[in-house]
Design a protein around this motif. Structure first.
Motif, short mmCIF file in Angstrom:
data_model
loop_
_atom_site.label_atom_id
_atom_site.label_comp_id
_atom_site.label_asym_id
_atom_site.label_seq_id
_atom_site.Cartn_x
_atom_site.Cartn_y
_atom_site.Cartn_z
N ASP A 140 -15.97 9.56 -61.99
CA ASP A 140 -15.53 10.04 -60.68
C ASP A 140 -14.31 9.26 -60.19
O ASP A 140 -13.36 9.83 -59.64
N ASN A 177 -11.20 10.21 -62.22
CA ASN A 177 -10.74 11.55 -61.86
C ASN A 177 -9.98 11.54 -60.53
O ASN A 177 -9.00 12.27 -60.36
N LYS A 178 -10.41 10.70 -59.60
CA LYS A 178 -9.71 10.61 -58.31
C LYS A 178 -8.33 10.00 -58.50
O LYS A 178 -7.37 10.39 -57.82
N ASN A 180 -6.23 12.80 -60.07
CA ASN A 180 -5.93 13.82 -59.06
C ASN A 180 -4.84 13.36 -58.10
O ASN A 180 -4.00 14.16 -57.67
N LYS A 181 -4.83 12.06 -57.78
CA LYS A 181 -3.80 11.56 -56.87
C LYS A 181 -2.43 11.62 -57.54
O LYS A 181 -1.44 12.02 -56.91
N TYR A 194 -7.10 4.62 -54.53
CA TYR A 194 -7.24 5.18 -55.88
C TYR A 194 -5.93 5.08 -56.66
O TYR A 194 -5.42 6.04 -57.21
#
Length: 209
Positions: A15, A18-19, A22-23, A130
Motif C-alpha cells: 500500500d 503504491n501511494k 501514484n504520487k 509519500y
C-alpha cells in the motif's frame, strides 16, 4: 494485544509503495534543468549541464549544449521504476530522520524475476508526503548504491537534488585484469541538481521522436 504487534500488522508495504507510485504519476510531464557533478575515485569529470524532458509513462529526452553521454536511467526521477518487474516487499519499521525532522517507513524490496539487475533494495519513505527520501540498492554486479533525495516542493515527487554514492564491493585481487581491478576499486559520489521545473505543460508525443 500489544501495541507493537498491532502497529506491525497495520503497516502494508504494498500500500505504501503504491501511494508513492501514484504520487509520481500525478506528474504527466515535466521539463527541468539538470546539473551533474561527479567526484569519482580515479576519474576526473567536468560538471555537465542538461535539459531533461519527460512524459508518462516512459518518454524521456535529454539535450545539452556540448557533448554529454548520460544513461537515461541515471536522470529518471522515478526512484521506484524497478518495481515494474515482480518483487516481494517487506515492511521493516518506522524511524525518525533527525536531519529532515520527518518520520520514515523503511521497506525492503526483493526481486522475484531472474532478469532483475539488483539483489536487494531498501527504501525510506516519507510517511506524510509519500516521497522517497533514501534508497539503498545492491546490484548483481556487486555495486552498492545509496541515493539521498531532497525536495524544495513536496507537492510533487520531483526532487531538487539527488546525491548518489556508490562503491564496488568485493576484494580487489592482484591477479585480476586491469579493467576488473579498476571497476572493483571504483568509488564516488554523483550529485544531480534540478532547477526550473515546468510541470504538466502538455508535451506532445511527437516531441520525443
Amino acid at each position: 494485544m500489544p501495541r507493537l504487534t498491532f502497529f506491525a500488522q497495520k503497516q502494508n508495504a504494498e500500500d505504501i509503495l503504491n501511494k508513492v507510485i501514484n504520487k509520481f504519476e500525478q506528474v504527466e510531464d515535466y521539463e527541468v534543468d539538470l546539473t551533474i557533478s561527479a567526484d569519482l575515485q580515479m576519474v576526473k569529470m567536468p560538471d555537465m549541464k542538461l535539459k531533461v524532458f519527460f512524459k508518462q509513462p516512459d518518454k524521456l529526452k535529454i539535450s545539452s549544449e556540448g557533448f554529454a553521454m548520460v544513461p537515461k536511467d541515471g536522470v529518471n526521477l522515478n526512484p521506484l521504476k524497478f518495481l515494474k518487474s515482480e518483487y516481494s516487499a517487506v515492511y521493516v519499521k518506522n524511524e525518525k530522520d533527525e536531519e529532515e525532522k520527518i518520520n520514515l517507513d523503511v521497506i525492503k524490496i526483493i526481486p522475484l524475476s531472474d532478469t532483475a539487475d539488483y539483489i536487494l533494495s531498501t527504501v525510506w519513505i516519507d510517511t506524510e508526503n509519500y516521497l522517497v527520501r533514501k534508497l539503498e540498492t545492491v546490484t548483481k554486479r556487486g555495486v552498492n548504491v545509496s541515493s539521498k533525495f531532497y525536495y524544495n516542493n513536496t507537492a510533487y515527487a520531483l526532487p531538487s537534488k539527488v546525491v548518489v554514492s556508490f562503491n564496488q564491493s568485493g576484494e580487489v585481487k592482484p591477479e585480476q585484469d586491469e579493467e576488473k581491478r579498476f571497476r572493483q576499486s571504483l568509488k564516488g559520489v554523483v550529485t544531480l541538481t534540478y532547477s526550473g521545473y515546468k510541470i504538466n505543460q502538455g508535451l506532445k508525443d511527437e516531441f520525443f521522436k
